[in-house]
Scaffold this motif. Structure first.
Motif, PDB file in Angstrom:
ATOM      1  N   LEU A  43       3.339   2.099  11.283  1.00  0.00           N
ATOM      2  CA  LEU A  43       3.432   3.575  11.044  1.00  0.00           C
ATOM      3  C   LEU A  43       2.326   4.353  11.571  1.00  0.00           C
ATOM      4  CD1 LEU A  43       4.918   2.165   8.467  1.00  0.00           C
ATOM      5  CD2 LEU A  43       4.264   4.452   7.383  1.00  0.00           C
ATOM      6  N   LEU A  90       9.152   9.111   8.631  1.00  0.00           N
ATOM      7  CA  LEU A  90       8.781   8.911   7.261  1.00  0.00           C
ATOM      8  C   LEU A  90       7.994  10.196   6.794  1.00  0.00           C
ATOM      9  CD1 LEU A  90       8.049   5.233   7.198  1.00  0.00           C
ATOM     10  CD2 LEU A  90       9.929   6.108   5.784  1.00  0.00           C
ATOM     11  N   GLU A 101      -2.707   7.169  -3.982  1.00  0.00           N
ATOM     12  CA  GLU A 101      -1.684   6.753  -3.291  1.00  0.00           C
ATOM     13  C   GLU A 101      -0.769   7.633  -2.714  1.00  0.00           C
ATOM     14  OE1 GLU A 101      -1.843   6.154  -6.526  1.00  0.00           O
ATOM     15  OE2 GLU A 101       0.011   5.973  -7.299  1.00  0.00           O
ATOM     16  N   GLN A 102       0.003   7.234  -1.566  1.00  0.00           N
ATOM     17  CA  GLN A 102       0.964   8.151  -1.182  1.00  0.00           C
ATOM     18  C   GLN A 102       2.313   7.873  -1.610  1.00  0.00           C
ATOM     19  OE1 GLN A 102       0.743   8.569   3.168  1.00  0.00           O
ATOM     20  NE2 GLN A 102      -1.403   9.124   3.183  1.00  0.00           N
ATOM     21  N   PHE A 104       6.413   8.036  -0.585  1.00  0.00           N
ATOM     22  CA  PHE A 104       7.240   8.159   0.566  1.00  0.00           C
ATOM     23  C   PHE A 104       8.646   8.593   0.273  1.00  0.00           C
ATOM     24  CE2 PHE A 104       4.667   6.626   4.241  1.00  0.00           C
ATOM     25  CZ  PHE A 104       3.605   6.232   3.847  1.00  0.00           C
ATOM     26  N   GLY A 105       9.012   9.423   1.382  1.00  0.00           N
ATOM     27  CA  GLY A 105      10.636   9.328   1.304  1.00  0.00           C
ATOM     28  C   GLY A 105      11.379   8.334   1.629  1.00  0.00           C
TER      29      GLY A 105
ATOM     30  N   GLN B  33      -5.172  -0.097   0.510  1.00  0.00           N
ATOM     31  CA  GLN B  33      -3.912   0.076  -0.375  1.00  0.00           C
ATOM     32  C   GLN B  33      -2.903  -0.926   0.086  1.00  0.00           C
ATOM     33  OE1 GLN B  33      -2.597   4.083  -1.031  1.00  0.00           O
ATOM     34  NE2 GLN B  33      -4.670   4.915  -0.967  1.00  0.00           N
ATOM     35  N   TYR B  35       1.162  -1.663   0.399  1.00  0.00           N
ATOM     36  CA  TYR B  35       2.813  -1.021   0.215  1.00  0.00           C
ATOM     37  C   TYR B  35       3.838  -1.989   0.691  1.00  0.00           C
ATOM     38  CZ  TYR B  35       0.667   3.589   0.250  1.00  0.00           C
ATOM     39  OH  TYR B  35      -0.203   4.898  -0.185  1.00  0.00           O
ATOM     40  N   GLN B  37       8.019  -2.138   1.914  1.00  0.00           N
ATOM     41  CA  GLN B  37       9.191  -1.774   2.424  1.00  0.00           C
ATOM     42  C   GLN B  37      10.193  -2.490   2.382  1.00  0.00           C
ATOM     43  OE1 GLN B  37       8.908  -0.552   6.658  1.00  0.00           O
ATOM     44  NE2 GLN B  37       9.861   1.585   6.187  1.00  0.00           N
ATOM     45  N   LEU B  43       8.419   3.591   2.154  1.00  0.00           N
ATOM     46  CA  LEU B  43       7.342   2.469   1.694  1.00  0.00           C
ATOM     47  C   LEU B  43       7.160   3.004   0.033  1.00  0.00           C
ATOM     48  CD1 LEU B  43       6.705   2.649   4.704  1.00  0.00           C
ATOM     49  CD2 LEU B  43       4.694   1.922   4.315  1.00  0.00           C
ATOM     50  N   HIS B  45       4.334   2.231  -2.968  1.00  0.00           N
ATOM     51  CA  HIS B  45       2.944   1.902  -3.296  1.00  0.00           C
ATOM     52  C   HIS B  45       2.946   0.711  -4.288  1.00  0.00           C
ATOM     53  CE1 HIS B  45      -0.924   2.186  -5.403  1.00  0.00           C
ATOM     54  NE2 HIS B  45      -1.589   2.358  -4.128  1.00  0.00           N
ATOM     55  N   LEU B  48      -3.744  -0.260  -5.280  1.00  0.00           N
ATOM     56  CA  LEU B  48      -4.951   0.200  -4.484  1.00  0.00           C
ATOM     57  C   LEU B  48      -6.173  -0.428  -5.190  1.00  0.00           C
ATOM     58  CD1 LEU B  48      -5.541   4.195  -4.178  1.00  0.00           C
ATOM     59  CD2 LEU B  48      -7.414   2.630  -5.165  1.00  0.00           C
TER      60      LEU B  48
END
Lengths: 113, 113
Positions: A43, A90, A101-102, A104-105, B33, B35, B37, B43, B45, B48
């Motif tokens: 990414l 993404l 944390e993030q 995501f779509g 972190q 992740y 997928q 992605l 999470h 962390l």
């Protein structure tokens, strides 16, 4: 649950077209991000925004622009699509402040022919 | 710029075995972190770990962090076929006053039934 939605799962565009990828989040997150994902490269961050009308370049901003007119929506624009922009795009969002944390779509797989 | 590097790039195990993935990075971090997928998706999470923590658990996941060696590991115990996915580490760093996540290229895990 946080929900991040992207306008299309699959998109096919022609070289030279202007392309809009839309991302919407429903959790009032301050930060939003656009990445592209390519095999073998992982990414890579294109642009991010930490507030409405604010934007910052990521690692690979060339050929892209962004717009954030409302807090919940972050748009990625390919001004003149090229074949090397064929990729998975993404979007992600995250609350402001450290240690989060993030979210995501599902991603948009864009093919430029 | 890539910071996290996962190792191995691909891992194939039998159901019930443990899976260990490693991540190395180069600069100081706020947190690290992990992740997951699933193929062709966004992605998700997983966990962390802050820079002042050494180990963290979440269900069947165990993450360690060694800041002196700039490395982390993700252990999935008693793996299941549903764990088949790509796993990414991401380092949370502050660059130019902004917090960004920098992703590695991922480890592709296959769990055979």
């Amino acid at each position: 649950d946080v929900k991040v939605t992207q306008s299309s799962r699959y998109l096919v565009k022609r070289t030279g077209e202007k392309v809009f990828l839309e991302c919407v989040q429903d959790m009032d997150h301050e930060n939003m991000f656009w990445y592209r994902q390519d095999p073998g490269l992982g990414l890579r961050l294109i642009y991010f925004s930490y507030d409405v009308k604010m934007k910052e370049k990521g690692d690979i901003p060339e050929g892209y622009s962004v717009s954030r007119e409302k807090k919940e929506r972050f748009s990625l624009i390919l001004e003149s699509a090229s074949t090397n922009q064929t990729s998975m795009y993404l979007c992600a969002s995250r609350p402001g402040g450290p240690i989060y944390e993030q979210y995501f779509g599902p991603g948009t797989r864009l093919t430029v022919t | 710029s890539q910071q996290g590097e996962e190792d191995p790039q691909a891992l194939s195990i039998q159901e019930g075995e443990n899976a260990t993935m490693n991540c190395s990075y180069k600069t100081s971090i706020n947190n690290l972190q992990w992740y997951r997928q699933n193929s062709g998706r966004g992605l998700v999470h997983l966990i962390l770990i802050r820079s002042n923590e050494r180990e963290k658990h979440s269900g069947r996941l165990r993450v360690t962090l060694d800041t002196s060696k700039k490395s982390s590991s993700l252990l999935i115990t008693a793996s299941r076929a549903a764990d088949t996915a790509s796993y990414f580490c991401a380092t949370d760093t502050t660059q130019g006053g902004s917090e960004k996540l920098v992703f590695g290229k991922g480890t592709k895990l296959t769990v055979n039934p």
